[in-house]
Design an enzyme around this catalytic site. Structure first.
Site, PDB file in Angstrom:
ATOM      1  N   TYR A  92      -1.289   8.363  -2.464  1.00  0.00           N
ATOM      2  CA  TYR A  92      -1.461   7.994  -3.867  1.00  0.00           C
ATOM      3  C   TYR A  92      -2.695   8.683  -4.464  1.00  0.00           C
ATOM      4  O   TYR A  92      -2.752   8.936  -5.659  1.00  0.00           O
ATOM      5  CB  TYR A  92      -1.674   6.479  -3.986  1.00  0.00           C
ATOM      6  CG  TYR A  92      -0.434   5.621  -4.024  1.00  0.00           C
ATOM      7  CD1 TYR A  92       0.846   6.129  -3.800  1.00  0.00           C
ATOM      8  CD2 TYR A  92      -0.562   4.247  -4.304  1.00  0.00           C
ATOM      9  CE1 TYR A  92       1.959   5.298  -3.839  1.00  0.00           C
ATOM     10  CE2 TYR A  92       0.551   3.422  -4.355  1.00  0.00           C
ATOM     11  CZ  TYR A  92       1.805   3.938  -4.120  1.00  0.00           C
ATOM     12  OH  TYR A  92       2.904   3.111  -4.164  1.00  0.00           O
ATOM     13  N   GLY A  93      -3.678   8.919  -3.614  1.00  0.00           N
ATOM     14  CA  GLY A  93      -4.988   9.350  -4.106  1.00  0.00           C
ATOM     15  C   GLY A  93      -5.018  10.718  -4.760  1.00  0.00           C
ATOM     16  O   GLY A  93      -5.969  11.056  -5.455  1.00  0.00           O
ATOM     17  N   THR A 136      -6.474   2.602  -4.688  1.00  0.00           N
ATOM     18  CA  THR A 136      -6.048   3.500  -5.754  1.00  0.00           C
ATOM     19  C   THR A 136      -5.206   2.750  -6.792  1.00  0.00           C
ATOM     20  O   THR A 136      -5.318   2.996  -7.991  1.00  0.00           O
ATOM     21  CB  THR A 136      -5.257   4.690  -5.163  1.00  0.00           C
ATOM     22  OG1 THR A 136      -6.018   5.245  -4.088  1.00  0.00           O
ATOM     23  CG2 THR A 136      -5.026   5.758  -6.204  1.00  0.00           C
ATOM     24  N   GLU A 195      -2.310   8.809   8.318  1.00  0.00           N
ATOM     25  CA  GLU A 195      -0.837   8.782   8.253  1.00  0.00           C
ATOM     26  C   GLU A 195      -0.200   9.617   9.361  1.00  0.00           C
ATOM     27  O   GLU A 195       0.895   9.324   9.826  1.00  0.00           O
ATOM     28  CB  GLU A 195      -0.343   9.247   6.873  1.00  0.00           C
ATOM     29  CG  GLU A 195      -0.613   8.249   5.751  1.00  0.00           C
ATOM     30  CD  GLU A 195       0.173   6.939   5.897  1.00  0.00           C
ATOM     31  OE1 GLU A 195       1.333   6.968   6.323  1.00  0.00           O
ATOM     32  OE2 GLU A 195      -0.413   5.877   5.580  1.00  0.00           O
ATOM     33  N   ASP A 227       0.875  -1.169   0.000  1.00  0.00           N
ATOM     34  CA  ASP A 227       0.000   0.000   0.000  1.00  0.00           C
ATOM     35  C   ASP A 227       0.919   1.228   0.000  1.00  0.00           C
ATOM     36  O   ASP A 227       2.145   1.105   0.120  1.00  0.00           O
ATOM     37  CB  ASP A 227      -0.892  -0.006   1.256  1.00  0.00           C
ATOM     38  CG  ASP A 227      -1.817   1.200   1.312  1.00  0.00           C
ATOM     39  OD1 ASP A 227      -2.358   1.593   0.262  1.00  0.00           O
ATOM     40  OD2 ASP A 227      -1.997   1.770   2.412  1.00  0.00           O
ATOM     41  N   SER A 228       0.293   2.398  -0.068  1.00  0.00           N
ATOM     42  CA  SER A 228       1.077   3.625   0.026  1.00  0.00           C
ATOM     43  C   SER A 228       1.547   3.878   1.461  1.00  0.00           C
ATOM     44  O   SER A 228       2.419   4.719   1.678  1.00  0.00           O
ATOM     45  CB  SER A 228       0.223   4.806  -0.430  1.00  0.00           C
ATOM     46  OG  SER A 228      -0.902   4.921   0.425  1.00  0.00           O
ATOM     47  N   CYS A 259     -11.059   2.819   0.149  1.00  0.00           N
ATOM     48  CA  CYS A 259      -9.635   3.081   0.388  1.00  0.00           C
ATOM     49  C   CYS A 259      -9.264   2.324   1.655  1.00  0.00           C
ATOM     50  O   CYS A 259      -9.982   2.400   2.666  1.00  0.00           O
ATOM     51  CB  CYS A 259      -9.403   4.577   0.591  1.00  0.00           C
ATOM     52  SG  CYS A 259      -7.767   4.963   1.263  1.00  0.00           S
ATOM     53  N   THR A 260      -8.147   1.608   1.620  1.00  0.00           N
ATOM     54  CA  THR A 260      -7.810   0.731   2.742  1.00  0.00           C
ATOM     55  C   THR A 260      -7.413   1.491   4.012  1.00  0.00           C
ATOM     56  O   THR A 260      -7.336   0.896   5.087  1.00  0.00           O
ATOM     57  CB  THR A 260      -6.681  -0.241   2.338  1.00  0.00           C
ATOM     58  OG1 THR A 260      -5.562   0.534   1.857  1.00  0.00           O
ATOM     59  CG2 THR A 260      -7.149  -1.203   1.272  1.00  0.00           C
ATOM     60  N   HIS A 261      -7.149   2.782   3.875  1.00  0.00           N
ATOM     61  CA  HIS A 261      -6.894   3.571   5.090  1.00  0.00           C
ATOM     62  C   HIS A 261      -8.175   3.735   5.928  1.00  0.00           C
ATOM     63  O   HIS A 261      -8.100   3.967   7.137  1.00  0.00           O
ATOM     64  CB  HIS A 261      -6.380   4.974   4.746  1.00  0.00           C
ATOM     65  CG  HIS A 261      -4.917   5.032   4.431  1.00  0.00           C
ATOM     66  ND1 HIS A 261      -4.379   4.531   3.269  1.00  0.00           N
ATOM     67  CD2 HIS A 261      -3.868   5.548   5.139  1.00  0.00           C
ATOM     68  CE1 HIS A 261      -3.067   4.734   3.270  1.00  0.00           C
ATOM     69  NE2 HIS A 261      -2.728   5.350   4.394  1.00  0.00           N
ATOM     70  N   CYS A 293      -4.487  -1.708  -1.681  1.00  0.00           N
ATOM     71  CA  CYS A 293      -4.602  -0.292  -2.015  1.00  0.00           C
ATOM     72  C   CYS A 293      -5.646  -0.111  -3.116  1.00  0.00           C
ATOM     73  O   CYS A 293      -5.439  -0.578  -4.249  1.00  0.00           O
ATOM     74  CB  CYS A 293      -3.237   0.219  -2.480  1.00  0.00           C
ATOM     75  SG  CYS A 293      -3.305   1.891  -3.146  1.00  0.00           S
TER      76      CYS A 293
HETATM   77  N1  DGL Z   1      -4.736   3.097   0.932  1.00  0.00           N
HETATM   78  C1  DGL Z   1      -4.729   3.419  -0.454  1.00  0.00           C
HETATM   79  C2  DGL Z   1      -6.054   3.186  -1.098  1.00  0.00           C
HETATM   80  O1  DGL Z   1      -6.668   2.194  -0.737  1.00  0.00           O
HETATM   81  C3  DGL Z   1      -4.000   4.679  -0.859  1.00  0.00           C
HETATM   82  C4  DGL Z   1      -4.417   5.942  -0.197  1.00  0.00           C
HETATM   83  C5  DGL Z   1      -3.517   7.087  -0.606  1.00  0.00           C
HETATM   84  O2  DGL Z   1      -2.301   6.940  -0.521  1.00  0.00           O
HETATM   85  O3  DGL Z   1      -4.056   8.123  -1.029  1.00  0.00           O
HETATM   86  O4  DGL Z   1      -6.504   3.863  -1.979  1.00  0.00           O
END
Ligand code: DGL
Length: 253
Positions: A35-36, A68, A145, A3-4, A177-179, A66
């Site tokens: 990443y988004g 994205t 983050e 992931d990011s 988004c996994t976050h 991730c």
């Molecule tokens: N956790 C990632 C996702 O599922 C990336 C989020 C990011 O870095 O913007 O999209």
């Protein structure tokens, strides 16, 4: 898996919940988070480099933890790596369609994922009459983050991004988004008890377990590798996973 940053830990937990006798290499590309807010071309480039690196470890599978990256590969093409490459979108869409009664489904993701329409298409492929409300929530990844997932700021930011789902009477909301599963408490609070919250990582965990349970059991070791600051990552990851995490720095550029 990769992931990011800290988001993929929600997928890691789901995989380990389904099967613990498996070794994992978790790569966090924190040098490039979020990443988004990047183009899908850029994200695909980062992800392909990480996948090439992970392939040196001869994995039985790679989970893209991730959303994205899944959006980027959906648009630009999936790499062919000779082992299963698990994405989140199909499992998330299927879980949402199983859960909804009304067909009004919300998706909250990064800007890049929301703009790509990848979840909307996958949901409508499963249920043609679904009404999908898709929004990008760029404030949430930096909150996680920064380690601020338990703060009033996090609660307020989640409440704001849930307003369109309440207006559209969504009975199911996908955390695309996994976050965002790190913020589930606030989503529950904002959406109320009648709304199903879908974490696609849970279905990925079950899919991974099906593949991995065919293999010889392993020690269950997890290697964390980070393109940015390994100390900051390890500190937050230890809190989120409730276990001591050590991380190594790894520059792939
Ligand atoms: N956790 C990632 C996702 O599922 C990336 C989020 C990011 O870095 O913007 O999209």
């Amino acid at each position: 898996m990769f992931d990011s940053g800290l988001g993929g830990l929600t997928v890691l937990s789901a995989v380990r919940w389904s099967i613990d006798a498996t070794d994992v290499v978790y790569f966090a590309d924190t040098a490039h988070v979020p990443y988004g807010d990047r183009t899908l071309e850029e994200v695909s480039g980062f992800a392909r480099r990480i996948i090439a690196y992970l392939m040196e470890r001869e994995p039985a599978m790679i989970a893209i933890a991730c959303g994205t990256t899944c959006s980027a590969f959906d648009k630009l093409g999936w790499p062919d790596i000779g082992v299963p490459l698990l994405g989140l979108v199909g499992p998330g869409a299927r879980s949402a369609v199983e859960a909804t009664r009304s067909g009004a489904i919300g998706v909250v993701a990064t800007n890049a994922t929301a703009k790509s329409g990848v979840f909307d298409r996958a949901i409508r492929a499963e249920r043609a009459d679904a009404v999908v409300t898709s929004i990008g929530a760029p404030a949430l990844v930096p909150i996680v983050e920064r380690g601020d997932w338990a703060t009033d700021d996090a609660s307020a930011a989640v409440a704001t991004c849930c307003e369109p789902f309440v207006r559209a009477s969504c009975d199911t909301v996908v955390l695309g988004c996994t976050h965002f599963p790190h913020l589930t408490k606030w989503f529950r609070e904002a959406l109320g008890p009648g709304v199903r919250i879908i974490d696609p990582g849970e279905a990925v965990g079950r899919d991974a377990a099906k593949i991995l349970s065919e293999l010889e059991p392993q020690s269950g070791a997890i290697d964390f590798e980070v393109s940015g600051d390994p100390v900051a990552f390890a500190k937050s990851a230890s809190i989120l996973l409730r276990a001591e995490v050590n991380a190594k720095g790894r520059d792939l550029s």
